[in-house]
Motif scaffolding. Structure first.
Motif, PDB file in Angstrom:
ATOM      1  N   ALA A 188       9.128   1.766   3.207  1.00 38.55           N
ATOM      2  CA  ALA A 188       7.829   1.087   3.194  1.00 38.55           C
ATOM      3  C   ALA A 188       7.957  -0.332   3.751  1.00 38.55           C
ATOM      4  CB  ALA A 188       7.263   1.048   1.775  1.00 38.55           C
ATOM      5  N   LYS A 189       9.048  -1.017   3.407  1.00 32.04           N
ATOM      6  CA  LYS A 189       9.277  -2.370   3.916  1.00 32.04           C
ATOM      7  C   LYS A 189       9.434  -2.341   5.429  1.00 32.04           C
ATOM      8  CE  LYS A 189       9.845  -6.750   3.537  1.00 32.04           C
ATOM      9  NZ  LYS A 189       9.068  -7.094   4.728  1.00 32.04           N
ATOM     10  N   ALA A 190      10.177  -1.362   5.924  1.00 34.80           N
ATOM     11  CA  ALA A 190      10.377  -1.245   7.374  1.00 34.80           C
ATOM     12  C   ALA A 190       9.058  -0.947   8.086  1.00 34.80           C
ATOM     13  CB  ALA A 190      11.398  -0.151   7.672  1.00 34.80           C
ATOM     14  N   ILE A 191       8.255  -0.036   7.548  1.00 30.90           N
ATOM     15  CA  ILE A 191       6.973   0.312   8.167  1.00 30.90           C
ATOM     16  C   ILE A 191       6.025  -0.893   8.153  1.00 30.90           C
ATOM     17  CG2 ILE A 191       4.914   1.790   7.978  1.00 30.90           C
ATOM     18  CD1 ILE A 191       7.425   3.252   8.994  1.00 30.90           C
ATOM     19  N   GLY A 192       5.997  -1.623   7.053  1.00 33.69           N
ATOM     20  CA  GLY A 192       5.171  -2.830   6.986  1.00 33.69           C
ATOM     21  C   GLY A 192       5.594  -3.848   8.027  1.00 33.69           C
ATOM     22  N   GLY A 210       0.817  -1.212   0.000  1.00 33.07           N
ATOM     23  CA  GLY A 210       0.000   0.000   0.000  1.00 33.07           C
ATOM     24  C   GLY A 210       0.849   1.259   0.000  1.00 33.07           C
ATOM     25  N   LEU A 211       1.892   1.265   0.815  1.00 29.35           N
ATOM     26  CA  LEU A 211       2.767   2.436   0.888  1.00 29.35           C
ATOM     27  C   LEU A 211       3.564   2.633  -0.402  1.00 29.35           C
ATOM     28  CD1 LEU A 211       4.001   2.087   4.568  1.00 29.35           C
ATOM     29  CD2 LEU A 211       2.432   3.819   3.663  1.00 29.35           C
ATOM     30  N   VAL A 212       4.001   1.533  -1.004  1.00 32.86           N
ATOM     31  CA  VAL A 212       4.726   1.635  -2.279  1.00 32.86           C
ATOM     32  C   VAL A 212       3.770   2.080  -3.383  1.00 32.86           C
ATOM     33  CG1 VAL A 212       5.952   0.320  -4.062  1.00 32.86           C
ATOM     34  CG2 VAL A 212       6.535  -0.011  -1.657  1.00 32.86           C
ATOM     35  N   TRP A 213       2.578   1.483  -3.417  1.00 30.56           N
ATOM     36  CA  TRP A 213       1.593   1.783  -4.450  1.00 30.56           C
ATOM     37  C   TRP A 213       1.167   3.252  -4.419  1.00 30.56           C
ATOM     38  CZ3 TRP A 213      -3.777   2.886  -4.006  1.00 30.56           C
ATOM     39  CH2 TRP A 213      -4.462   2.896  -5.230  1.00 30.56           C
ATOM     40  N   THR A 214       0.983   3.801  -3.211  1.00 37.69           N
ATOM     41  CA  THR A 214       0.578   5.200  -3.101  1.00 37.69           C
ATOM     42  C   THR A 214       1.724   6.160  -3.373  1.00 37.69           C
ATOM     43  OG1 THR A 214       1.029   5.252  -0.717  1.00 37.69           O
ATOM     44  CG2 THR A 214      -1.233   4.713  -1.400  1.00 37.69           C
TER      45      THR A 214
END
Length: 134
Positions: free
Chosen positions: A38-42, A26-30
């Motif tokens: 984004a990987k770290a937040i996920g 979701g973070l990468v897509w947005t």
């Protein structure tokens, strides 16, 4: 006992991975952040779920185990670093493949899952901390 713990850990882990993956994608897509952040937040989003689910359901600790939070944080700092580094390395190696993101995610998740189970079993929620409850 370890068979039950491993089975429950795999269920909790699957849910954790789903939370991780959906947040990451979701973070990468947005476009809100780069792939590594984004990987770290996920990963960290899944971590919140994983701590409580593994504490209570997998390893049967209903009460607070002294020191478990800092041990969990240390374990996850190590596995987060490992996860992000393995993901980045796989993306670099597989950059020409159309499914590089998915393969890198699975490999990074597999490596960190193995480290997490061993760390939780032997370091974070070791049975000497509390009497295990059935």
């Amino acid at each position: 006992m370890i068979k039950r713990e491993l089975a429950v850990f795999l269920v909790v882990g699957s849910l954790t991975v789903l939370i991780d993956f959906l947040t990451y994608r979701g973070l990468v897509w947005t476009g809100w952040m780069n792939v590594d952040l984004a990987k770290a937040i996920g990963f960290l989003t899944g971590t919140l779920f994983a701590y409580f689910a593994n504490k209570v359901w997998t390893f049967g600790h209903q009460e607070h185990a002294p020191g478990s939070v800092w041990r969990f944080a240390l374990l996850y700092a190590i596995t987060l670093s490992t996860n992000v580094l393995v993901n980045a390395a796989c993306l670099a190696l597989l950059s020409t493949m159309s499914i590089a993101v998915q393969i890198a995610f699975l490999i990074a998740t597999g490596v960190s899952a193995i480290l997490n189970f061993l760390g939780m079993k032997l370091f974070v929620f070791k049975s000497s901390d509390l009497t295990e409850k059935s």
